[in-house]
Design a protein around this motif. Sequence first.
Motif, short mmCIF file in Angstrom:
data_model
loop_
_atom_site.label_atom_id
_atom_site.label_comp_id
_atom_site.label_asym_id
_atom_site.label_seq_id
_atom_site.Cartn_x
_atom_site.Cartn_y
_atom_site.Cartn_z
N SER A 77 7.54 0.48 -6.02
CA SER A 77 6.85 -0.30 -5.00
C SER A 77 7.74 -0.51 -3.78
CB SER A 77 6.45 -1.66 -5.59
OG SER A 77 6.14 -2.59 -4.56
N ASP A 127 6.16 -0.06 -11.73
CA ASP A 127 6.51 0.27 -10.35
C ASP A 127 7.40 -0.82 -9.74
OD1 ASP A 127 4.85 2.45 -10.62
OD2 ASP A 127 3.17 1.52 -9.55
N ARG A 142 -1.38 6.11 -7.60
CA ARG A 142 -1.67 4.69 -7.68
C ARG A 142 -2.80 4.43 -8.69
NH1 ARG A 142 0.76 1.60 -3.79
NH2 ARG A 142 1.67 2.75 -2.03
N LYS A 177 9.56 7.87 -4.48
CA LYS A 177 8.10 8.10 -4.57
C LYS A 177 7.77 9.58 -4.48
CE LYS A 177 6.14 3.77 -2.82
NZ LYS A 177 5.33 3.14 -1.77
N GLU A 231 11.02 4.88 -0.99
CA GLU A 231 10.16 5.90 -0.38
C GLU A 231 10.60 7.30 -0.80
OE1 GLU A 231 7.33 5.21 1.42
OE2 GLU A 231 7.82 3.23 0.62
N HIS A 250 -0.34 -1.26 -7.55
CA HIS A 250 0.87 -0.88 -8.28
C HIS A 250 0.74 -1.26 -9.75
CE1 HIS A 250 3.61 0.70 -5.28
NE2 HIS A 250 3.26 -0.27 -4.45
N SER A 286 -0.94 8.01 -0.88
CA SER A 286 0.43 7.54 -1.05
C SER A 286 0.72 7.36 -2.53
CB SER A 286 0.66 6.22 -0.30
OG SER A 286 -0.17 5.20 -0.79
N PHE A 287 1.99 7.39 -2.88
CA PHE A 287 2.39 7.31 -4.27
C PHE A 287 2.73 5.88 -4.67
CE2 PHE A 287 3.66 11.83 -3.32
CZ PHE A 287 2.64 12.41 -4.06
N SER A 288 2.85 5.69 -5.98
CA SER A 288 2.93 4.34 -6.53
C SER A 288 4.32 3.93 -6.99
CB SER A 288 1.96 4.24 -7.72
OG SER A 288 2.01 2.98 -8.32
#
Length: 240
Positions: free
Chosen positions: A153, A204, A132, A125, A122, A200, A148-150
């Motif tokens: 994962s 990732d 994403r 990220k 997290e 993803h 949210s970011f990719s």
Amino acid sequence: MTSPGGRPAPPAPHPARRPVRRDVGIAVAGGIGIVAVNAAGLVITSGAGGVAAVDLAVVERVSRMHSPPLDAAALLIDRLLGPQLGAALVLLFAVAVWVTTRRAAEALTVLGVSVLPWAAAETVKVIVGRDRPDPRLLVDPLLVEAHSFSFPSGHTALATGLALAIVIVVRGRSGRRLVAVAVALGVVVVAASRVWIGVHYPTDTIASVVLGCSVVALALPLRRRVLDRFDRRCVDGGPS
């Protein structure tokens, strides 16, 4: 002690030095892995090397291969390792270890090893900030996760942490190699499921495994030192 030639033999290394050197080596390797993951994420996000294009081509191809049974399995994994159920799963695992071993340190180790990779993912990220896969480019996106970011994962990172925690729990026991292979396959399945549902890229998930192992490698030597000191204090302060 003298050597066969009559000269004094060199002193044997202190027994504590070898574990210290080993722990330092493990921690350094973990630190290098963390830096490498961050650097790779920034390079991929910048578009250098053409990795992003290959990633997108894989996700687009997978999106055309969907089938109901595999779709359902991938979505189930998504729910099980999501923030709420994933946290509950980790807590249940830690409690089970404590009930079985009656060792709070073992349960806390399981808790830390399981959660650290996810927390690190997290954090990375935010540093990398990779978007994403665009669901508009996919034939059949099973899930859309906006805002949210990719990279990397989180689900795969949590699966990696759980796998490492299980390996630590079964260390020194019969069948540990079989368990290690089984949990490694489980991580692969989770990683594949993230690409399958279209949230993803392959890199990732690879980055999550590397990051998870690196974070645990960095933290475990410190954990061993803390527990060693705790054990020594218990022995010194215990009944004579």
